[in-house]
Design a protein around this motif. Sequence first.
Motif, PDB file in Angstrom:
ATOM      1  N   ASP A  84       0.827  -1.210   0.000  1.00 24.80           N
ATOM      2  CA  ASP A  84       0.000   0.000   0.000  1.00 24.80           C
ATOM      3  C   ASP A  84       0.861   1.260   0.000  1.00 24.80           C
ATOM      4  O   ASP A  84       0.601   2.205  -0.734  1.00 24.80           O
ATOM      5  N   THR A  85       1.886   1.267   0.840  1.00 29.19           N
ATOM      6  CA  THR A  85       2.735   2.446   0.992  1.00 29.19           C
ATOM      7  C   THR A  85       3.529   2.737  -0.278  1.00 29.19           C
ATOM      8  O   THR A  85       3.721   3.893  -0.640  1.00 29.19           O
ATOM      9  N   LEU A  86       3.977   1.690  -0.956  1.00 35.82           N
ATOM     10  CA  LEU A  86       4.786   1.877  -2.174  1.00 35.82           C
ATOM     11  C   LEU A  86       3.946   1.834  -3.451  1.00 35.82           C
ATOM     12  O   LEU A  86       4.500   1.788  -4.545  1.00 35.82           O
ATOM     13  N   SER A  87       2.642   1.874  -3.327  1.00 33.81           N
ATOM     14  CA  SER A  87       1.782   1.721  -4.506  1.00 33.81           C
ATOM     15  C   SER A  87       1.946   2.852  -5.517  1.00 33.81           C
ATOM     16  O   SER A  87       1.595   2.688  -6.687  1.00 33.81           O
ATOM     17  N   PHE A  88       2.478   3.993  -5.110  1.00 33.21           N
ATOM     18  CA  PHE A  88       2.673   5.100  -6.049  1.00 33.21           C
ATOM     19  C   PHE A  88       3.903   4.901  -6.930  1.00 33.21           C
ATOM     20  O   PHE A  88       4.079   5.605  -7.921  1.00 33.21           O
ATOM     21  N   MET A  89       4.743   3.929  -6.592  1.00 38.29           N
ATOM     22  CA  MET A  89       5.962   3.654  -7.360  1.00 38.29           C
ATOM     23  C   MET A  89       5.770   2.397  -8.204  1.00 38.29           C
ATOM     24  O   MET A  89       5.036   1.489  -7.803  1.00 38.29           O
ATOM     25  N   PRO A  90       6.445   2.309  -9.352  1.00 34.80           N
ATOM     26  CA  PRO A  90       6.350   1.074 -10.151  1.00 34.80           C
ATOM     27  C   PRO A  90       7.123  -0.053  -9.470  1.00 34.80           C
ATOM     28  O   PRO A  90       8.313   0.082  -9.192  1.00 34.80           O
ATOM     29  N   ILE A  91       6.448  -1.145  -9.183  1.00 28.62           N
ATOM     30  CA  ILE A  91       7.077  -2.275  -8.488  1.00 28.62           C
ATOM     31  C   ILE A  91       7.643  -3.240  -9.529  1.00 28.62           C
ATOM     32  O   ILE A  91       6.933  -3.699 -10.416  1.00 28.62           O
ATOM     33  N   VAL A  92       8.943  -3.534  -9.385  1.00 30.36           N
ATOM     34  CA  VAL A  92       9.627  -4.435 -10.307  1.00 30.36           C
ATOM     35  C   VAL A  92       9.510  -5.876  -9.826  1.00 30.36           C
ATOM     36  O   VAL A  92       9.288  -6.791 -10.602  1.00 30.36           O
ATOM     37  N   SER A  93       9.666  -6.065  -8.520  1.00 24.81           N
ATOM     38  CA  SER A  93       9.666  -7.412  -7.960  1.00 24.81           C
ATOM     39  C   SER A  93       9.033  -7.377  -6.578  1.00 24.81           C
ATOM     40  O   SER A  93       9.327  -6.485  -5.783  1.00 24.81           O
ATOM     41  N   ALA A  94       8.171  -8.364  -6.305  1.00 27.91           N
ATOM     42  CA  ALA A  94       7.545  -8.489  -4.994  1.00 27.91           C
ATOM     43  C   ALA A  94       7.529  -9.970  -4.624  1.00 27.91           C
ATOM     44  O   ALA A  94       6.868 -10.760  -5.285  1.00 27.91           O
ATOM     45  N   ASP A  95       8.279 -10.327  -3.596  1.00 24.19           N
ATOM     46  CA  ASP A  95       8.405 -11.722  -3.166  1.00 24.19           C
ATOM     47  C   ASP A  95       7.796 -11.882  -1.771  1.00 24.19           C
ATOM     48  O   ASP A  95       8.432 -11.528  -0.786  1.00 24.19           O
ATOM     49  N   PRO A  96       6.556 -12.410  -1.658  1.00 23.88           N
ATOM     50  CA  PRO A  96       5.923 -12.530  -0.350  1.00 23.88           C
ATOM     51  C   PRO A  96       6.549 -13.601   0.539  1.00 23.88           C
ATOM     52  O   PRO A  96       6.309 -13.616   1.738  1.00 23.88           O
ATOM     53  N   PHE A  97       7.323 -14.476  -0.013  1.00 24.43           N
ATOM     54  CA  PHE A  97       7.944 -15.534   0.782  1.00 24.43           C
ATOM     55  C   PHE A  97       9.262 -15.058   1.383  1.00 24.43           C
ATOM     56  O   PHE A  97       9.611 -15.437   2.485  1.00 24.43           O
ATOM     57  N   GLY A  98       9.971 -14.221   0.669  1.00 28.13           N
ATOM     58  CA  GLY A  98      11.218 -13.658   1.180  1.00 28.13           C
ATOM     59  C   GLY A  98      11.030 -12.293   1.791  1.00 28.13           C
ATOM     60  O   GLY A  98      11.903 -11.786   2.473  1.00 28.13           O
ATOM     61  N   GLY A  99       9.878 -11.665   1.542  1.00 26.43           N
ATOM     62  CA  GLY A  99       9.607 -10.360   2.121  1.00 26.43           C
ATOM     63  C   GLY A  99      10.393  -9.247   1.460  1.00 26.43           C
ATOM     64  O   GLY A  99      10.823  -8.317   2.132  1.00 26.43           O
ATOM     65  N   VAL A 100      10.587  -9.335   0.152  1.00 24.70           N
ATOM     66  CA  VAL A 100      11.378  -8.343  -0.565  1.00 24.70           C
ATOM     67  C   VAL A 100      10.512  -7.653  -1.610  1.00 24.70           C
ATOM     68  O   VAL A 100       9.845  -8.314  -2.410  1.00 24.70           O
ATOM     69  N   ILE A 101      10.530  -6.321  -1.590  1.00 22.26           N
ATOM     70  CA  ILE A 101       9.842  -5.526  -2.606  1.00 22.26           C
ATOM     71  C   ILE A 101      10.872  -4.580  -3.209  1.00 22.26           C
ATOM     72  O   ILE A 101      11.519  -3.816  -2.486  1.00 22.26           O
ATOM     73  N   LEU A 102      11.024  -4.642  -4.523  1.00 18.14           N
ATOM     74  CA  LEU A 102      11.957  -3.778  -5.241  1.00 18.14           C
ATOM     75  C   LEU A 102      11.159  -2.924  -6.215  1.00 18.14           C
ATOM     76  O   LEU A 102      10.338  -3.436  -6.969  1.00 18.14           O
ATOM     77  N   THR A 103      11.419  -1.623  -6.196  1.00 18.62           N
ATOM     78  CA  THR A 103      10.720  -0.734  -7.117  1.00 18.62           C
ATOM     79  C   THR A 103      11.650  -0.316  -8.241  1.00 18.62           C
ATOM     80  O   THR A 103      12.866  -0.439  -8.144  1.00 18.62           O
ATOM     81  N   ASP A 104      11.031   0.201  -9.290  1.00 15.84           N
ATOM     82  CA  ASP A 104      11.789   0.799 -10.379  1.00 15.84           C
ATOM     83  C   ASP A 104      11.937   2.288 -10.054  1.00 15.84           C
ATOM     84  O   ASP A 104      11.396   2.784  -9.075  1.00 15.84           O
ATOM     85  N   TRP A 105      12.663   2.992 -10.893  1.00 18.09           N
ATOM     86  CA  TRP A 105      12.867   4.418 -10.674  1.00 18.09           C
ATOM     87  C   TRP A 105      11.543   5.158 -10.796  1.00 18.09           C
ATOM     88  O   TRP A 105      10.754   4.910 -11.697  1.00 18.09           O
TER      89      TRP A 105
END
Length: 179
Positions: A84-105
């Motif tokens: 929800d918090t990062l929804s304004f940014m383009p998300i490149v990768s979201a891994d719910p098992f490792g808990g990692v969210i990476l955004t694009d520029w």
Amino acid sequence: MRRSRVLRLAPVVLAASLAVAGCSSWGGQTETVDEQIKKEYKFGSLLGTDGGFSLFGKNKRNGAEQGDPNGIGVNSFLWRASLDTLSFMPIVSADPFGGVILTDWYTPPDAPNERFKVNLYIMDRQLRADGVRVSVFKQQRAGSDWRDSAVGPETASTLEDAVLTRARQIRVAQQAAAR
């Protein structure tokens, strides 16, 4: 004479090449970033011990929904709050098992010569103040090139606080709906 020697050595060279190629995975495996993060923070497996698969199940220990120990490896409130918090940014990768969210520029509309990128890590299955770690990267335009720029430490802290606040809001709303 030379040709017969080459013919005799050809099978030996071929066998040695195959042996070396076959041994390349023995002990020298390279791990992906996700595997390193999972090993470092000891998250649960993808399918769990019983082969089940649950994204947002209840925690059997205390009845609170904090991520099923046999499914998702991180706290479900923190996971949803992070998205929800990062929804304004383009998300490149979201891994719910490792808990990692990476955004694009992301370039804010009011600052076209700046762009930001975020790496967010959920560190635990519990909803805790230290359960989220954020890394923020900033670049500024210099002519036609982008150059790395310093980001204030308060930027990452502000994002972490926003995620934690949102996670608490989601938990309170869910508890109110359950009554």
